[in-house]
Motif scaffolding. Sequence first.
Motif, mmCIF file in Angstrom:
data_model
loop_
_atom_site.group_PDB
_atom_site.id
_atom_site.type_symbol
_atom_site.label_atom_id
_atom_site.label_comp_id
_atom_site.label_asym_id
_atom_site.label_seq_id
_atom_site.Cartn_x
_atom_site.Cartn_y
_atom_site.Cartn_z
ATOM 1 N N LEU A 201 29.614 54.595 46.560
ATOM 2 C CA LEU A 201 30.940 54.017 46.799
ATOM 3 C C LEU A 201 30.882 52.490 46.792
ATOM 4 C CD1 LEU A 201 32.339 56.411 49.560
ATOM 5 C CD2 LEU A 201 32.875 56.390 47.121
ATOM 6 N N LEU A 202 29.856 51.916 47.412
ATOM 7 C CA LEU A 202 29.714 50.460 47.420
ATOM 8 C C LEU A 202 29.450 49.930 46.014
ATOM 9 C CD1 LEU A 202 27.679 49.836 50.691
ATOM 10 C CD2 LEU A 202 29.988 49.022 50.184
ATOM 11 N N THR A 203 28.727 50.699 45.219
ATOM 12 C CA THR A 203 28.493 50.284 43.827
ATOM 13 C C THR A 203 29.807 50.232 43.058
ATOM 14 O OG1 THR A 203 26.289 51.291 43.877
ATOM 15 C CG2 THR A 203 27.215 50.800 41.717
ATOM 16 N N LEU A 204 30.645 51.243 43.234
ATOM 17 C CA LEU A 204 31.952 51.235 42.573
ATOM 18 C C LEU A 204 32.811 50.079 43.084
ATOM 19 C CD1 LEU A 204 32.800 55.058 42.554
ATOM 20 C CD2 LEU A 204 31.793 53.684 40.734
ATOM 21 N N LEU A 205 32.702 49.795 44.380
ATOM 22 C CA LEU A 205 33.481 48.694 44.952
ATOM 23 C C LEU A 205 33.042 47.352 44.392
ATOM 24 C CD1 LEU A 205 35.538 47.584 46.974
ATOM 25 C CD2 LEU A 205 33.732 47.621 48.718
ATOM 26 N N VAL A 206 31.736 47.127 44.317
ATOM 27 C CA VAL A 206 31.264 45.837 43.808
ATOM 28 C C VAL A 206 31.553 45.712 42.314
ATOM 29 C CG1 VAL A 206 28.890 46.507 43.196
ATOM 30 C CG2 VAL A 206 29.349 44.194 44.009
ATOM 31 N N LEU A 207 31.544 46.825 41.589
ATOM 32 C CA LEU A 207 31.930 46.790 40.176
ATOM 33 C C LEU A 207 33.405 46.406 40.029
ATOM 34 C CD1 LEU A 207 30.134 49.988 38.793
ATOM 35 C CD2 LEU A 207 29.530 47.607 38.324
ATOM 36 N N HIS A 208 34.250 46.935 40.916
ATOM 37 C CA HIS A 208 35.672 46.617 40.863
ATOM 38 C C HIS A 208 35.918 45.143 41.192
ATOM 39 C CE1 HIS A 208 40.006 47.174 41.286
ATOM 40 N NE2 HIS A 208 39.932 46.555 42.451
ATOM 41 N N VAL A 209 35.285 44.669 42.263
ATOM 42 C CA VAL A 209 35.469 43.270 42.654
ATOM 43 C C VAL A 209 34.948 42.341 41.555
ATOM 44 C CG1 VAL A 209 34.774 41.507 44.330
ATOM 45 C CG2 VAL A 209 35.411 43.796 45.110
ATOM 46 N N ASN A 210 33.845 42.700 40.944
ATOM 47 C CA ASN A 210 33.286 41.901 39.857
ATOM 48 C C ASN A 210 34.241 41.841 38.666
ATOM 49 O OD1 ASN A 210 31.105 40.623 38.198
ATOM 50 N ND2 ASN A 210 31.153 42.594 37.148
ATOM 51 N N ALA A 211 34.960 42.932 38.404
ATOM 52 C CA ALA A 211 35.813 42.997 37.213
ATOM 53 C C ALA A 211 37.149 42.289 37.397
ATOM 54 C CB ALA A 211 36.043 44.449 36.828
ATOM 55 N N VAL A 212 37.747 42.392 38.582
ATOM 56 C CA VAL A 212 39.117 41.904 38.757
ATOM 57 C C VAL A 212 39.184 40.413 39.064
ATOM 58 C CG1 VAL A 212 39.878 44.169 39.533
ATOM 59 C CG2 VAL A 212 39.163 42.467 41.229
ATOM 60 N N ARG A 213 38.073 39.742 39.221
ATOM 61 C CA ARG A 213 38.114 38.297 39.481
ATOM 62 C C ARG A 213 38.803 37.577 38.329
ATOM 63 N NH1 ARG A 213 32.347 36.361 39.723
ATOM 64 N NH2 ARG A 213 31.991 38.121 38.312
ATOM 65 N N PRO A 214 39.656 36.604 38.626
ATOM 66 C CA PRO A 214 40.303 35.851 37.538
ATOM 67 C C PRO A 214 39.298 34.976 36.805
ATOM 68 C CG PRO A 214 40.810 34.866 39.662
ATOM 69 C CD PRO A 214 40.098 36.149 39.967
ATOM 70 N N PHE A 215 39.531 34.775 35.521
ATOM 71 C CA PHE A 215 38.686 33.882 34.741
ATOM 72 C C PHE A 215 39.026 32.429 35.079
ATOM 73 C CE2 PHE A 215 38.851 37.687 31.910
ATOM 74 C CZ PHE A 215 37.497 37.984 31.972
ATOM 75 N N LEU A 216 38.039 31.567 34.898
ATOM 76 C CA LEU A 216 38.212 30.161 35.274
ATOM 77 C C LEU A 216 39.192 29.449 34.356
ATOM 78 C CD1 LEU A 216 37.299 27.802 37.092
ATOM 79 C CD2 LEU A 216 35.512 27.325 35.393
ATOM 80 N N ARG A 217 38.981 29.565 33.057
ATOM 81 C CA ARG A 217 39.852 28.927 32.065
ATOM 82 C C ARG A 217 39.700 29.666 30.743
ATOM 83 N NH1 ARG A 217 35.703 24.938 32.882
ATOM 84 N NH2 ARG A 217 37.072 23.866 34.342
ATOM 85 N N PRO A 218 40.639 29.515 29.807
ATOM 86 C CA PRO A 218 40.574 30.297 28.557
ATOM 87 C C PRO A 218 39.289 30.098 27.770
ATOM 88 C CG PRO A 218 42.749 29.318 28.824
ATOM 89 C CD PRO A 218 41.896 28.753 29.926
ATOM 90 N N GLU A 219 38.753 28.880 27.735
ATOM 91 C CA GLU A 219 37.563 28.634 26.920
ATOM 92 C C GLU A 219 36.288 29.222 27.514
ATOM 93 O OE1 GLU A 219 38.669 24.743 29.063
ATOM 94 O OE2 GLU A 219 39.666 26.431 28.074
ATOM 95 N N THR A 220 36.325 29.670 28.776
ATOM 96 C CA THR A 220 35.131 30.267 29.393
ATOM 97 C C THR A 220 35.211 31.787 29.475
ATOM 98 O OG1 THR A 220 36.033 30.077 31.645
ATOM 99 C CG2 THR A 220 34.778 28.194 30.777
ATOM 100 N N VAL A 221 36.277 32.372 28.912
ATOM 101 C CA VAL A 221 36.461 33.819 29.024
ATOM 102 C C VAL A 221 35.293 34.574 28.412
ATOM 103 C CG1 VAL A 221 37.857 35.766 28.229
ATOM 104 C CG2 VAL A 221 38.959 33.757 29.201
ATOM 105 N N THR A 222 34.836 34.138 27.237
ATOM 106 C CA THR A 222 33.743 34.844 26.560
ATOM 107 C C THR A 222 32.477 34.841 27.403
ATOM 108 O OG1 THR A 222 34.617 34.301 24.383
ATOM 109 C CG2 THR A 222 32.299 34.890 24.508
ATOM 110 N N ALA A 223 32.093 33.676 27.915
ATOM 111 C CA ALA A 223 30.875 33.590 28.722
ATOM 112 C C ALA A 223 31.033 34.346 30.036
ATOM 113 C CB ALA A 223 30.534 32.126 28.992
#
Length: 328
Positions: A201-223
Motif C-alpha cells: 500500500l505504501l508503494t502504491l502511495l509513493v508511486l501516486h505522490v511521485n506521479a501527481v507532482r506538478p512539473f516545474l516548467r514546460p522546458e523541464t517536462v521531459t527530464a
Amino acid sequence: MPVWQIVVDAPILILAVVILACFSLPSLRRRLPQVPHLPGSARPDGAVRVALGVLAVLALLYSVSYQLRSYLADGMLLVDYHWWSYADLLLGACVALLCFVLLMVLFRRTPAAPVAPARPRTWRSFLGAGQLWLLIVPTILLLGLVAFAGSASSPDEDGIHRILELDVGEDAAGVGGGMRISFFGWAYGLPVAGVTLALVLLTLLVLHVNAVRPFLRPETVTAEAASRSTLATLFILFSAGAVLVTLARATRLVSQAGDITLVRDGYEWQTSVSAISPWLFWASLTLQLLGYVLLLLVARIALRRPQVLPAEASSVGAGSHSGLTVHG
C-alpha cells in the motif's frame, strides 16, 4: 545447519554482484532507467534517488549480517519471541517509503511556470508494463508460505504458534518423547503478512505522490518525466527486493525444520515438512539471489551520475524512457 548448506549459501552475494556486473555491458546498460540532470529547484528527486540507493545497500548488508548471525546462533534453537523477528526488513522499508512520501508532499509544489497536464496522472502513469508484477508475485508467494507454515505450526507453553512439534508418543516404559523446534508459525507469519501488505500500500502511495507532482516548467517536462519514471522503477525494485529477501529468510527457516530427524528404539521420525525440505532450501537460495540482485540494481541505478537528455528528446514529451512507458 549442515555444512553443505553453508557452503552453498556463501556465494549467493558474489553471484548477485556478478549478475549486476553484467549490466555494465553496453547492451544491458542502455536498458537501465535514465538518471536525468534536473535543475536544482525542480523537485527533491535527486535526494530521494540517492537515499534509495543508500538504503538498498544498507538493506543488503543487514540481510547478509542476519544470515551470519543465524549460522552462529543456530536458527533452530528456541529463543525469546518477538513478533517483528522476520518483519524487521519490511518494517524498515515501510518507514523509508513513508519518509519519501512526506518529503515529496512537503517539498515546494508551486511550479515556476504553469504546465497544462496532457491527461490525469495516477500511480500507474510512470510504471512500465508489468513492472508491478515484480512486487505482486513475491507478495502472493509470501502470503502462501505464511498460510502453509502457520497451519503446520504448534503453540508453545504460552500458546504462541511459533514452534514445530515432533511428537512420537510414549515408549514401552511409558515415557513420552518428541522434539520442539523454532518455526515460522502464525506468530511470526501473521505480522510478516500484515507488514507486507502495508508495504504494498505504501508503494502504491509513493508511486501516486511521485506521479501527481506538478512539473516545474514546460522546458523541464521531459527530464522530470524521465526522473519520475526512474523513481517509480526504483520504488518497485526496492519494495520487491525487501519482500524477496524476507520470503527467502522465512522459506529457509521452514526448510530447516525438515532436516530434523528423531531416532528412538530403532525407528526414525521426521517432521511434516521433511519431504519438501530440499526443494524449499533451493527455493530460498533462488529467492535470496533475486532479492539481492534487485537491491543491487536499486543501488546501481540510483547512484548513477545524472546525464543531460539529448535535445531531440524534448519533442517526445512524456513518452518512453529507457523502455519504460510514461503516460501524461
